[in-house]
Write a protein that holds these residues in place. Structure first.
Motif, short mmCIF file in Angstrom:
data_model
loop_
_atom_site.label_atom_id
_atom_site.label_comp_id
_atom_site.label_asym_id
_atom_site.label_seq_id
_atom_site.Cartn_x
_atom_site.Cartn_y
_atom_site.Cartn_z
N PHE B 3 0.85 -1.18 0.00
CA PHE B 3 0.00 0.00 0.00
C PHE B 3 0.90 1.24 0.00
CE2 PHE B 3 -2.50 3.42 1.87
CZ PHE B 3 -3.68 3.31 1.14
N GLU B 4 0.59 2.19 -0.89
CA GLU B 4 1.40 3.41 -1.00
C GLU B 4 1.03 4.35 0.15
OE1 GLU B 4 4.44 4.87 -2.50
OE2 GLU B 4 3.49 3.92 -4.24
N GLY B 5 1.87 4.39 1.16
CA GLY B 5 1.56 5.20 2.34
C GLY B 5 1.74 6.70 2.12
N SER B 6 2.63 7.08 1.23
CA SER B 6 2.94 8.51 1.01
C SER B 6 1.69 9.33 0.73
CB SER B 6 3.86 8.67 -0.21
OG SER B 6 5.06 8.00 0.00
N GLU B 7 1.61 10.47 1.40
CA GLU B 7 0.43 11.33 1.24
C GLU B 7 0.64 12.38 0.15
OE1 GLU B 7 1.73 11.00 4.47
OE2 GLU B 7 0.14 9.98 5.56
N LYS B 8 -0.46 12.72 -0.48
CA LYS B 8 -0.59 13.97 -1.22
C LYS B 8 -1.36 14.91 -0.29
CE LYS B 8 -1.34 11.14 -5.34
NZ LYS B 8 -1.58 9.83 -4.67
N LYS B 9 -1.18 16.20 -0.46
CA LYS B 9 -1.83 17.14 0.46
C LYS B 9 -2.13 18.46 -0.23
CE LYS B 9 -0.54 20.00 4.41
NZ LYS B 9 0.57 20.40 5.29
N THR B 156 4.28 21.19 10.99
CA THR B 156 5.38 20.26 11.19
C THR B 156 4.96 18.94 10.57
OG1 THR B 156 6.10 21.26 13.26
CG2 THR B 156 6.70 18.96 12.90
N GLU B 157 5.78 18.45 9.64
CA GLU B 157 5.52 17.13 9.06
C GLU B 157 6.70 16.22 9.39
OE1 GLU B 157 3.22 18.98 5.11
OE2 GLU B 157 5.02 17.73 4.86
N LEU B 158 6.38 15.04 9.88
CA LEU B 158 7.41 14.06 10.20
C LEU B 158 7.05 12.78 9.46
CD1 LEU B 158 9.83 13.31 12.12
CD2 LEU B 158 8.08 12.53 13.74
N MET B 159 7.97 12.31 8.61
CA MET B 159 7.72 11.09 7.84
C MET B 159 8.75 10.05 8.28
SD MET B 159 7.50 13.77 5.19
CE MET B 159 6.13 14.46 4.27
N MET B 160 8.26 8.94 8.79
CA MET B 160 9.18 7.91 9.30
C MET B 160 9.07 6.67 8.43
SD MET B 160 8.35 8.55 13.33
CE MET B 160 6.71 9.20 13.00
N PHE B 217 -3.66 17.53 14.96
CA PHE B 217 -2.57 16.64 14.58
C PHE B 217 -3.20 15.43 13.91
CE2 PHE B 217 -2.40 12.70 17.01
CZ PHE B 217 -3.24 12.95 18.10
N THR B 218 -2.42 14.77 13.10
CA THR B 218 -2.89 13.53 12.48
C THR B 218 -1.70 12.59 12.29
OG1 THR B 218 -4.17 12.58 10.65
CG2 THR B 218 -2.75 14.45 10.10
N ILE B 219 -1.94 11.33 12.58
CA ILE B 219 -0.91 10.30 12.40
C ILE B 219 -1.51 9.20 11.53
CG2 ILE B 219 0.45 8.48 13.56
CD1 ILE B 219 0.65 10.34 15.99
N HIS B 220 -0.74 8.75 10.55
CA HIS B 220 -1.19 7.66 9.69
C HIS B 220 -0.09 6.60 9.64
CE1 HIS B 220 -4.72 9.85 8.44
NE2 HIS B 220 -3.95 10.93 8.36
N ILE B 221 -0.48 5.39 9.85
CA ILE B 221 0.50 4.29 9.93
C ILE B 221 0.20 3.25 8.86
CG2 ILE B 221 1.42 2.44 11.38
CD1 ILE B 221 0.74 4.10 13.82
N TYR B 229 5.66 2.79 6.89
CA TYR B 229 5.69 4.25 6.79
C TYR B 229 4.72 4.83 7.82
CZ TYR B 229 4.68 8.89 4.83
OH TYR B 229 4.49 10.23 4.65
N VAL B 230 5.18 5.83 8.55
CA VAL B 230 4.32 6.52 9.52
C VAL B 230 4.50 8.02 9.32
CG1 VAL B 230 3.83 6.93 11.96
CG2 VAL B 230 4.57 4.66 11.22
N SER B 231 3.39 8.73 9.26
CA SER B 231 3.48 10.19 9.13
C SER B 231 2.77 10.87 10.29
CB SER B 231 2.86 10.65 7.81
OG SER B 231 1.46 10.39 7.81
#
Lengths: 308, 308
Positions: B3-9, B156-160, B217-221, B229-231
């Motif tokens: 699954f493509e975790g990367s977000e568009k925004k 603040t965006e954090l991409m792990m 805030f929002t977190i997606h795993i 991927y976690v954002s």
């Protein structure tokens, strides 16, 4: 101005019952290259090997072995399938097919998995990905043959990304000349005994094939700003020379990958090089593949690319 | 199972003449989401903000601002164009559109450049790529508005990438429960005042939206093996708390990116974290974007993925 430097590659070994691959008709060799959407630009021959510089990379033909590499948006899978069908599966003793991840995968006519599906209809084998999906990674399809590689059936692949320094500047400059490139890469000293066939592309880009006895090397340079790439491939034993460390010193890549087929990385690293990842895989065909990934040990200031 | 975790925004700011965005008809909000190929799964409201958990990420609506993020193969550009046309260009005071590079770009319905061409027909702006093509990189389209962000208009965006350790194991396990995820991520302590809306996907995957006063805030795993991927994204000031350092400690990513819009990275790094690249960009709309890329400081043994 973007060009996909990453190569696709296949390697095929045959049994003596087929007769020498070098005796394939010139027309067949041209068809083989045309299947990938490439052209033959020039060629050299030795007692053992024929080497062709292509519009997209290189082709090497020995009596019992053929290696073809193409970059860009070429359809190497078509050449691979044409080669298998022309030779006949019954004559093939080893077969492998490789792809590197591409920067613009959406511009490629097929994915590695598409290619594997078609290969598997002719030759059963194992498909593997080495390296993380979101970084540099390598795809290898390796047939299930029971093969015993000889001393010259090994490969060192060196992939250098984001080169820098004076040679990188020259290679991406407004004009390049083969003797200067040759001199900057120090090829006459690094590959002293080799016959060279070199080609300089416009506006930039450079390919060289070298052959000597059973040995070959090939270097392809895609010097585009923001995404330069240089590859070296050879079956030469690099243990007693400085090819890798000299090329790294001349080209100063920010990242580089080593892939060895029955070859280990022959150098020790300086403090400035950092090994981020490694892997070791034994294939069905008698090859141990060593993959090592490196990067320069410094924080880089990213250049911003303006897209409109 | 990829699954493509990367977000568009996209993020849009409006002038008061339009009236509150929260007063848009519920039908219009549903159309907005449907344009991306997503569904609303649940929602929460505060005095200032509406927050929607979507089948692909999140939507936040304030009186004068709207932020929508979608992942997977969603068509967020359609939602962005629908939003601009529904609001009317004359009411828009700031607009930005972002994409992260995708692992499987060939599966996306459009490229960033395709999207920018369509945006530019409605709103003039600058498109930039931050980061190398062959590594993690960020695409930002920023309109040419003369805008002055307020104290809460920062991000603040954090991409792990490639998380590890016990929480990563639990998240990718056979069964997950929201209270356990909540506890493992320590959300009640990290975001003490926030109202939470959480959703656990099958077979795995987790989203949480949190709102408090003007803050979100929002977190997606996306915990898939080989490519987790976690954002995290928030407009909260993280200077006086430990959100980033705690999430890094809990999730142990091998690589991570920080992207700040009028926010700087609020932590100092441990020896085990290594900054590989950084950039600073001033946009036309009054934002300074800071990008920093990190990796764990160790040589990793690559897992080989068998593809057939």
């Amino acid at each position: 101005m973007f060009f996909e430097g990453s190569e696709k590659k296949f390697e095929v070994h045959i049994n003596p019952a087929h007769g020498s691959l070098r005796c394939l008709l010139s027309d067949v060799k041209q068809q083989l290259v045309a299947q990938a959407g490439a052209d033959i630009l020039s060629s050299i021959k030795s007692e053992h090997c024929e080497a062709y510089v292509l519009s997209e990379s290189s082709l090497f033909i020995w009596d019992n072995k053929l290696i073809m590499l193409t970059c860009g948006q070429s359809t190497l899978i078509e050449s691979a399938l044409f080669c298998i069908e022309t030779i006949g599966v019954e004559h093939i003793t080893a077969f492998s097919y490789q792809r590197k991840n591409e920067c613009f995968a959406q511009l490629q006519p097929s994915t590695f998995l598409d290619d594997v599906k078609r290969l598997n209809q002719l030759i059963a084998g194992q498909a593997r990905r080495i390296g993380k999906l979101d970084g540099h990674h390598h795809y290898v399809f390796s047939a299930n043959h029971n093969f015993t590689p000889t001393a010259v059936d090994n490969t060192t692949e060196l992939m250098m990304y984001h080169i820098s320094g004076p040679t990188a500047d020259y290679l991406a400059g407004s004009e390049q000349h083969i003797p200067t490139i040759n001199q900057q890469l120090n090829l006459r000293r690094l590959f002293a005994d080799f016959t060279l066939d070199q080609y300089a592309f416009k506006p930039y880009g450079y390919s060289v094939n070298g052959i000597f006895e059973q040995y070959y090397f090939t270097i392809h340079i895609t010097p585009q700003p923001h995404n330069s790439y240089v590859s070296l491939e050879t079956n030469l034993d690099l243990k007693n020379n400085h090819v890798i460390s000299e090329l790294l010193a001349i080209l100063q890549p920010s990242h580089w990958d080593f892939v060895g087929f029955n070859r280990q990385l022959p150098i020790t690293l300086s403090q400035a090089q950092y090994c981020t990842a490694q892997a070791l895989i034994d294939t069905e065909q008698g090859y141990t593949i060593e993959v090592k990934q490196f990067q320069a040990h410094q924080t880089e200031t990213l250049t911003i690319e303006h897209l409109n």
